[in-house]
Design a protein around this motif. Structure first.
Motif, PDB file in Angstrom:
ATOM      1  N   TRP A   1      -6.032   4.834   2.211  1.00 43.83           N
ATOM      2  CA  TRP A   1      -6.644   4.694   3.531  1.00 43.83           C
ATOM      3  C   TRP A   1      -5.533   4.807   4.558  1.00 43.83           C
ATOM      4  O   TRP A   1      -4.463   4.246   4.384  1.00 43.83           O
ATOM      5  N   ALA A   2      -5.759   5.534   5.621  1.00 45.47           N
ATOM      6  CA  ALA A   2      -4.724   5.746   6.629  1.00 45.47           C
ATOM      7  C   ALA A   2      -5.310   5.588   8.024  1.00 45.47           C
ATOM      8  O   ALA A   2      -6.448   5.973   8.279  1.00 45.47           O
ATOM      9  N   GLY A   3      -4.528   5.002   8.917  1.00 49.74           N
ATOM     10  CA  GLY A   3      -5.009   4.843  10.277  1.00 49.74           C
ATOM     11  C   GLY A   3      -3.948   4.276  11.201  1.00 49.74           C
ATOM     12  O   GLY A   3      -2.848   3.922  10.780  1.00 49.74           O
ATOM     13  N   ASN A   4      -4.324   4.165  12.461  1.00 52.96           N
ATOM     14  CA  ASN A   4      -3.376   3.733  13.480  1.00 52.96           C
ATOM     15  C   ASN A   4      -3.521   2.259  13.843  1.00 52.96           C
ATOM     16  O   ASN A   4      -2.836   1.757  14.741  1.00 52.96           O
ATOM     17  N   ASN A   5      -4.438   1.549  13.157  1.00 55.68           N
ATOM     18  CA  ASN A   5      -4.665   0.143  13.527  1.00 55.68           C
ATOM     19  C   ASN A   5      -5.056  -0.630  12.274  1.00 55.68           C
ATOM     20  O   ASN A   5      -6.078  -1.298  12.244  1.00 55.68           O
TER      21      ASN A   5
END
Length: 242
Positions: free
Chosen positions: A236-240
């Motif tokens: 899973w990848a994200g900015n928050n």
């Protein structure tokens, strides 16, 4: 599920994209709404992986990322395709393990409900208490949970009006936000809720899947004991993310 969302709320920004318009070379699909971007990249093989990687790194690709951007449940090929892109964006990455159960098995699962409690549908108003207990709580996550309950559904275990345990049918099609109040654990409440939502999804003829954060051995043992099977290691990848 995204097409159903679009039918319910036509103003939602939902797209399905493929390299060169050829879905054999992979697919990106996403929902962008207010402060939220929830998307998934899928590549079946090495050919698709290479095509997707080139597409993601192309300067012509302009995806509507938000304050809460999350790429969900990437399988191995999909993560490799997105890896350079994720590093360029300096997003955080969290490893997980995806488990699943076929719908025809899920619909037959028994629900073992302890005495003195009942299982009922959640409403968006329950998002606050769910978000307060959620390990992945972040700015805007309460609204994300409320939207999942509104667009999909969630089940909660109640004693009277008190919500003690819950599970939500989440944006990536699986079960999410599975939680029990700290003071109410080890009473079989979480098991009953997961059994109930698994059975409901099976009756809807949906294969049931969920993600367990890597290293959470107790959660893995719990879901295996209910009959869930290993599907794949996920990223899973994200900015928050937390």
């Amino acid at each position: 599920m995204l097409l159903r969302y679009k039918k319910m709320k036509p103003d939602l920004q939902i797209s399905f994209l493929a390299p060169g318009g050829d879905f054999k070379l992979g697919v990106i699909f996403y929902l962008a709404y207010e402060k939220e971007f929830s998307g998934l990249i899928y590549c079946e093989n090495e050919l698709a992986r290479k095509a997707m990687e080139e597409t993601l790194m192309s300067s012509t690709l302009n995806l509507p990322f938000k304050e809460m951007t999350l790429l969900t449940g990437l399988n191995h090929n999909s993560y490799l395709a997105a890896k350079s892109f994720i590093e360029k964006k300096e997003w955080s990455v969290l490893g997980g393990i995806m488990y699943w159960m076929p719908w025809y098995t899920a619909r037959q699962i028994g629900v073992h409900l302890p005495e003195g409690v009942e299982i009922r549908q959640l409403s968006p108003e329950h998002a606050e208490i769910i978000d307060n207990e959620w390990p992945h709580k972040s700015p805007g996550s309460k609204e994300v949970i409320a939207r999942q309950i509104m667009f999909n559904f969630g089940l909660g275990l109640f004693r009277g009006d008190d919500l003690l345990s819950w599970a939500v049918h989440f944006f990536y099609g699986g079960i999410g936000a599975v939680q029990t109040l700290e003071s109410e654990r080890r009473k079989g409440y979480g098991k009953a809720v997961v059994e109930a939502i698994t059975k409901k999804l099976g009756e809807m003829q949906n294969d049931v899947h969920l993600n367990v954060v890597e290293g959470n051995e107790s959660a893995e043992a719990f879901f295996k004991s209910l009959g869930f099977r290993f599907a794949f290691h996920s990223q899973w990848a994200g900015n928050n993310m937390h």
